[in-house]
Design an enzyme around this catalytic site. Structure first.
Site, PDB file in Angstrom:
ATOM      1  N   ASP A 215      -2.583   6.221  -3.377  1.00 15.90           N
ATOM      2  CA  ASP A 215      -1.415   5.646  -2.718  1.00 15.90           C
ATOM      3  C   ASP A 215      -0.895   4.518  -3.610  1.00 15.90           C
ATOM      4  OD1 ASP A 215      -3.586   4.001  -2.287  1.00 15.90           O
ATOM      5  OD2 ASP A 215      -2.948   3.357  -0.310  1.00 15.90           O
TER       6      ASP A 215
ATOM      7  N   SER B 154       0.818  -1.214   0.000  1.00 17.03           N
ATOM      8  CA  SER B 154       0.000   0.000   0.000  1.00 17.03           C
ATOM      9  C   SER B 154       0.854   1.267   0.000  1.00 17.03           C
ATOM     10  CB  SER B 154      -0.949  -0.043   1.204  1.00 17.03           C
ATOM     11  OG  SER B 154      -1.915   0.969   1.127  1.00 17.03           O
TER      12      SER B 154
ATOM     13  N   ASP C 120      -5.916   2.033  -3.243  1.00 16.82           N
ATOM     14  CA  ASP C 120      -7.167   1.759  -2.537  1.00 16.82           C
ATOM     15  C   ASP C 120      -7.642   2.970  -1.734  1.00 16.82           C
ATOM     16  OD1 ASP C 120      -5.349   1.696  -0.443  1.00 16.82           O
ATOM     17  OD2 ASP C 120      -6.074  -0.195   0.402  1.00 16.82           O
TER      18      ASP C 120
ATOM     19  N   ASP D  16      -1.114   1.280  -3.851  1.00 20.23           N
ATOM     20  CA  ASP D  16      -1.980   0.246  -4.432  1.00 20.23           C
ATOM     21  C   ASP D  16      -3.347   0.789  -4.812  1.00 20.23           C
ATOM     22  OD1 ASP D  16      -3.042   0.531  -1.861  1.00 20.23           O
ATOM     23  OD2 ASP D  16      -3.476  -1.597  -1.644  1.00 20.23           O
TER      24      ASP D  16
END
Length: 451
Positions: free
Chosen positions: A245, A108, A249, A247
């Site tokens: 960010d 992440s 999400d 990833d």
């Protein structure tokens, strides 16, 4: 310490998180998730289980995703390798392809040396704690080791990105024509798909942070480093900035003046819009205890209830699933729109915020003005007994601050789940008042709970 944290297994790649652990974790996952009713039905029909595997672009993801795929295939699971795509895309594709489960290799917003393994159940939902515990226990048990035709195959998921883009575009209530958007992709998993999607939706797009080299993910860019985006929006005269960010999400935004619009403000905008359109289930927004007091007040003014959960998007998800709610999230920018996603989706959130600007023909600043952000001061008190937050004198001090602040503020004491630390959070009408109360409470905690 348990292997699984609040968001899968995460740690230093080749430190805690080795290729061997990734392989064995995948094999244990195949054992546990291959035991469900739907999995057994597929086996009875002579079909192998199928899993979607994807990653963000950090360099260690190459060997870790390969190890995960090898572990699954060696356990008789067919693998669809989706390559580099966002975490919410992985969750969507699991459901869209009717796969039995999926694995996302990502850390992440963490720096490039870290990595993680997130496991999703059938339907693209996060695993409950009890299932993660069963997987961890299965690491010590027997593995599935089919031979010959029983082993799994690893194939490229060729249209993974296209399916996800079409899904996002199909969710939009309004096109984005005429709006200049600056996208910060954090040199992460959104670098390919986010610019394409915003352009297809009609926006004029300028892209930064979209040159991943495996080592620069989240490095001075993205939702945890908004200065670069703010500067670019103002310099280019753009209408809005959207930051992901690593990833993708989560999503934070920047208005045309370079001011940050956080997850609470984004949820406020979406909640009011959804209520007006009859899309906000039970007129309820789900948020964590860290959400700003201003969010609660704004929602009350619009007849929207705020249901509070513990900190962490998994707890928001649990509450949303239990109550059938359609919107929830965190101040950090994890926003969940359950009509279209099973997890936080930064692209989906960003698209819908910009669509709301287009639908109402308003600036982001105008939309965000429906919520007043109260100054929030957080003090981390270290070296204390985190189990002692209910100490009588500590609670008396909290009660005194609550009484003094009245309706103009809020106090929250929260013990760390892993460290000898207590977090003191105070909101008030001014930062000076919030700081005074936070420092006073921190001193009481430090004196009463010192180890």
């Amino acid at each position: 310490m348990p292997l699984f944290g609040t968001d899968g297994v995460r740690g230093l790649a080749n430190g805690l998180l080795t290729a061997e652990l990734a392989l064995h974790l995948a094999q244990a996952t195949a054992v546990v998730l291959g035991q469900g009713r739907s999995a057994e039905a597929r086996k009875a029909e002579g079909r192998r289980l199928t899993a979607v595997v994807a990653r963000d672009p950090r360099v260690s993801g190459e060997f870790l995703a390969a190890a995960v795929s090898a572990g699954l295939a060696s356990s008789g699971v067919d693998v669809l390798d989706a390559g580099v795509i966002p975490t919410p895309a992985t969750a969507f594709l699991i459901a869209d392809h009717d796969a039995d489960f999926g694995v996302m290799v990502s850390a992440s917003h963490n720096p490039a040396p870290d990595n993680g393994i997130k496991i999703f159940a059938r339907g693209g939902t996060k695993l409950p704690d009890i299932v993660e515990q069963r997987i961890e226990k299965a690491l010590e048990g027997e593995r599935l080791q089919p031979t010959g035709a029983g082993v799994g195959r690893i194939r490229r998921f060729a249209d993974a990105e296209d399916r996800y883009v079409l899904h996002l575009l199909g969710s939009l209530p309004h096109r984005l024509d005429g709006i200049h958007v600056v996208l910060d992709c954090a040199h992460g998993a959104a670098a390919g798909v986010s610019p394409e999607t915003f352009k297809d939706a009609g926006a004029q797009v300028t892209v930064i942070g979209a040159e991943p080299d495996g080592l620069n993910i989240n490095d001075g860019v993205g939702s945890t480093h908004l200065d670069v985006l703010s500067e670019a929006v103002v310099r280019l005269g753009a209408d809005v900035g959207i930051a992901h960010d690593g990833d993708a999400d989560r999503c934070l935004a920047v208005d045309a003046q370079g001011n940050v619009v956080d997850g609470d403000q984004i949820m406020a905008i979406l909640a009011v819009s959804m209520k007006e359109r009859g899309a906000l289930a039970d007129d309820t927004l789900v948020a964590t205890v860290m959400s700003n007091l201003g969010l609660h007040r704004a929602m009350a003014e619009h007849g929207i209830r705020v249901l509070q959960t513990g900190v962490g998007d998994r707890y928001v998800l649990e509450a949303m699933n239990e109550g059938g709610y359609s919107l929830g999230g965190e101040q950090s920018g994890h926003v969940i729109m359950s009509e279209f996603a099973t997890t936080g989706d930064g692209l989906l959130t960003g698209l819908h915020i910009v669509a709301e600007m287009a639908r109402q023909n308003k600036t982001l600043a105008e939309l965000a003005s429906l919520m007043t952000v109260y100054p929030q001061v957080l003090v981390n008190v270290r070296g204390v007994d985190r189990d002692g937050v209910n100490d009588e004198l500590v609670q008396e001090a909290v009660a005194a601050s609550v009484a003094e602040l009245g309706d103009s503020g809020r106090v929250l004491l929260r013990a760390s789940g892993t460290e000898p630390l207590v977090r003191v959070m105070v909101e008030a009408a001014s930062e000076e008042v919030a700081r005074a109360h936070a420092d006073r409470l921190a001193a009481v905690v430090r004196e009463r709970l010192a180890l």
